[in-house]
Scaffold this motif. Structure first.
Motif, PDB file in Angstrom:
ATOM      1  N   THR A  63     -61.696 -23.819  24.914  1.00 40.72           N
ATOM      2  CA  THR A  63     -61.558 -25.177  24.403  1.00 40.72           C
ATOM      3  C   THR A  63     -60.286 -25.294  23.590  1.00 40.72           C
ATOM      4  N   ALA A  64     -59.459 -26.273  23.928  1.00 41.68           N
ATOM      5  CA  ALA A  64     -58.303 -26.626  23.108  1.00 41.68           C
ATOM      6  C   ALA A  64     -58.655 -27.895  22.345  1.00 41.68           C
ATOM      7  N   HIS A  65     -58.391 -27.890  21.045  1.00 43.42           N
ATOM      8  CA  HIS A  65     -58.782 -29.032  20.223  1.00 43.42           C
ATOM      9  C   HIS A  65     -57.834 -29.176  19.047  1.00 43.42           C
ATOM     10  N   TYR A  66     -57.844 -30.347  18.451  1.00 42.04           N
ATOM     11  CA  TYR A  66     -57.101 -30.543  17.215  1.00 42.04           C
ATOM     12  C   TYR A  66     -57.882 -29.899  16.073  1.00 42.04           C
ATOM     13  N   ALA A  67     -57.161 -29.246  15.172  1.00 41.18           N
ATOM     14  CA  ALA A  67     -57.802 -28.599  14.037  1.00 41.18           C
ATOM     15  C   ALA A  67     -58.374 -29.645  13.093  1.00 41.18           C
ATOM     16  N   SER A  68     -59.519 -29.311  12.517  1.00 44.12           N
ATOM     17  CA  SER A  68     -60.163 -30.197  11.552  1.00 44.12           C
ATOM     18  C   SER A  68     -60.658 -29.364  10.378  1.00 44.12           C
ATOM     19  N   LYS A  69     -61.119 -30.025   9.343  1.00 43.26           N
ATOM     20  CA  LYS A  69     -61.607 -29.317   8.149  1.00 43.26           C
ATOM     21  C   LYS A  69     -62.833 -28.469   8.466  1.00 43.26           C
ATOM     22  N   ASP A  70     -63.632 -28.925   9.438  1.00 48.45           N
ATOM     23  CA  ASP A  70     -64.788 -28.140   9.886  1.00 48.45           C
ATOM     24  C   ASP A  70     -64.330 -27.201  10.994  1.00 48.45           C
ATOM     25  N   LEU A  71     -64.498 -25.931  10.806  1.00 51.87           N
ATOM     26  CA  LEU A  71     -63.976 -24.914  11.715  1.00 51.87           C
ATOM     27  C   LEU A  71     -64.403 -25.171  13.156  1.00 51.87           C
ATOM     28  N   ASP A  72     -63.408 -25.255  14.059  1.00 53.59           N
ATOM     29  CA  ASP A  72     -63.627 -25.406  15.496  1.00 53.59           C
ATOM     30  C   ASP A  72     -64.456 -26.639  15.860  1.00 53.59           C
ATOM     31  N   GLN A  73     -64.417 -27.658  15.019  1.00 53.56           N
ATOM     32  CA  GLN A  73     -65.184 -28.868  15.285  1.00 53.56           C
ATOM     33  C   GLN A  73     -64.293 -30.088  15.496  1.00 53.56           C
ATOM     34  N   GLY A  74     -62.981 -29.896  15.627  1.00 47.81           N
ATOM     35  CA  GLY A  74     -62.058 -31.018  15.759  1.00 47.81           C
ATOM     36  C   GLY A  74     -62.100 -31.661  17.134  1.00 47.81           C
ATOM     37  N   PRO A  75     -61.421 -32.802  17.290  1.00 46.98           N
ATOM     38  CA  PRO A  75     -61.419 -33.525  18.573  1.00 46.98           C
ATOM     39  C   PRO A  75     -60.954 -32.650  19.731  1.00 46.98           C
ATOM     40  N   ILE A  76     -61.750 -32.600  20.789  1.00 50.17           N
ATOM     41  CA  ILE A  76     -61.478 -31.747  21.943  1.00 50.17           C
ATOM     42  C   ILE A  76     -60.436 -32.409  22.848  1.00 50.17           C
ATOM     43  N   ILE A  77     -59.431 -31.633  23.239  1.00 53.56           N
ATOM     44  CA  ILE A  77     -58.388 -32.121  24.131  1.00 53.56           C
ATOM     45  C   ILE A  77     -58.634 -31.684  25.571  1.00 53.56           C
ATOM     46  N   GLU A  78     -58.949 -30.402  25.745  1.00 55.29           N
ATOM     47  CA  GLU A  78     -59.073 -29.839  27.096  1.00 55.29           C
ATOM     48  C   GLU A  78     -60.098 -28.710  27.081  1.00 55.29           C
ATOM     49  N   GLN A  79     -60.864 -28.579  28.165  1.00 56.08           N
ATOM     50  CA  GLN A  79     -61.818 -27.483  28.329  1.00 56.08           C
ATOM     51  C   GLN A  79     -61.845 -27.043  29.787  1.00 56.08           C
ATOM     52  N   ASP A  80     -62.239 -25.784  29.998  1.00 56.26           N
ATOM     53  CA  ASP A  80     -62.437 -25.305  31.363  1.00 56.26           C
ATOM     54  C   ASP A  80     -63.385 -24.114  31.320  1.00 56.26           C
TER      55      ASP A  80
END
Length: 290
Positions: A222-239
């Motif tokens: 999962t590629a995502h934007y970083a957020s204050k909550d670890l690995d919970q930011g807006p998802i950009i791409e997955q496979d």
């Protein structure tokens, strides 16, 4: 070979209502802009409208600042949230790494081959291991070790370097450090992270060993934007990739590296091509024309 057509890109979002597309396209028409491409999406659950418009930059008869100031008046009237980007601008991307090299190599290679339209002015790491890669591609490498006691000091040095090099986007290419909430807030929507798709079931050290022990049948990233909550930011791409019992921990790790490379590259490319609109904790990612 003909030069690539230069474009002005507007990313727009607002409350969904009738007439937005017509009003926006008319605004550009009245100023003699040719709309090269228009993509739109309506979220019926949120009642939200999203649009991406590409204009021919050859039609720009004012300064870029004047265009944006003029559009801001229109946007205020229709209560639009918007961004304006220009395809002839090369974003300046900083890559943060630790000891793992596969994502770093891939990003540099794609940049050199022209798949990622950006410059990479520096690489920052909390370990010295990957300096040899930076030297190979003649990219400045900054080794900034960190301990729990020096974390705040080290992060300040990172932020100082990003400012000094006029960085636009930060990519965490397997950077195994948690960024502070202050750092993330300062760079909101401009930090892209990659992690293996086993999270949260296999967080922490040696996830592929534990995945093997559980007999997983799919590996993902999962590629995502970083957020204050670890690995919970807006998802950009997955496979994901299907696997079976024949692969041991090292084989699973190899498959994981490959999918991480591909997913991170797609996420970074979408950001660089101004194809992403963030709304709350999710993204609208418009497709590429290619």
């Amino acid at each position: 070979m003909a030069s690539k057509q230069k474009k002005i890109i507007f990313l727009i979002q607002c409350e969904d209502r009738k007439g937005i597309l017509s009003a926006t396209s008319t605004w550009f028409y009245q100023r003699s802009y040719n709309i090269l491409h228009c993509q739109q999406h309506t979220d019926n659950i949120e009642g939200r409208y999203f649009m991406r418009i590409e204009l021919d930059m050859a039609d720009l008869k004012t300064t870029r600042k004047e265009l944006e100031e003029d559009f801001a008046v229109f946007a205020k009237e229709y209560n639009l949230s918007w961004e304006c980007h220009y395809s002839d601008y090369r974003s300046r991307m900083a890559i943060l790494v630790s000891k793992t090299s596969h994502c770093l190599y891939d990003l540099i290679a794609r940049k050199d081959e022209g798949d990622l339209q950006c410059d990479i002015p520096l690489i920052i790491s909390n370990h010295p291991d990957l300096e040899i890669i930076a030297n190979q591609f003649r990219i400045p490498f900054y080794y900034l070790p960190v301990t729990p006691e020096t974390k705040a000091e080290q992060e300040l040095k990172v932020r100082t370097l990003l400012k000094r090099f006029d960085i636009d986007v930060v990519v965490l290419a397997r950077y195994m450090q948690i960024l502070s909430s202050e750092f993330i807030e300062e760079w909101q929507g401009k930090i892209i992270n990659i992690h293996h798709g086993f999270l949260p079931a296999f967080q922490g050290a040696n996830p592929y060993r534990r995945a093997y022990e559980r007999g997983v049948k799919m590996i993902g990233a999962t590629a995502h934007y970083a957020s204050k909550d670890l690995d919970q930011g807006p998802i950009i791409e997955q496979d994901v990739v299907r696997v079976n019992h024949e692969l041991g921990p090292s084989g699973l790790r190899d498959v994981g590296k490959d999918v991480e490379r591909r997913v991170l590259a797609k996420g970074v490319q979408a950001h660089l091509e101004s194809r992403i609109i963030i709304f709350k904790n999710r993204t609208i990612v418009f497709g590429s024309e290619q």
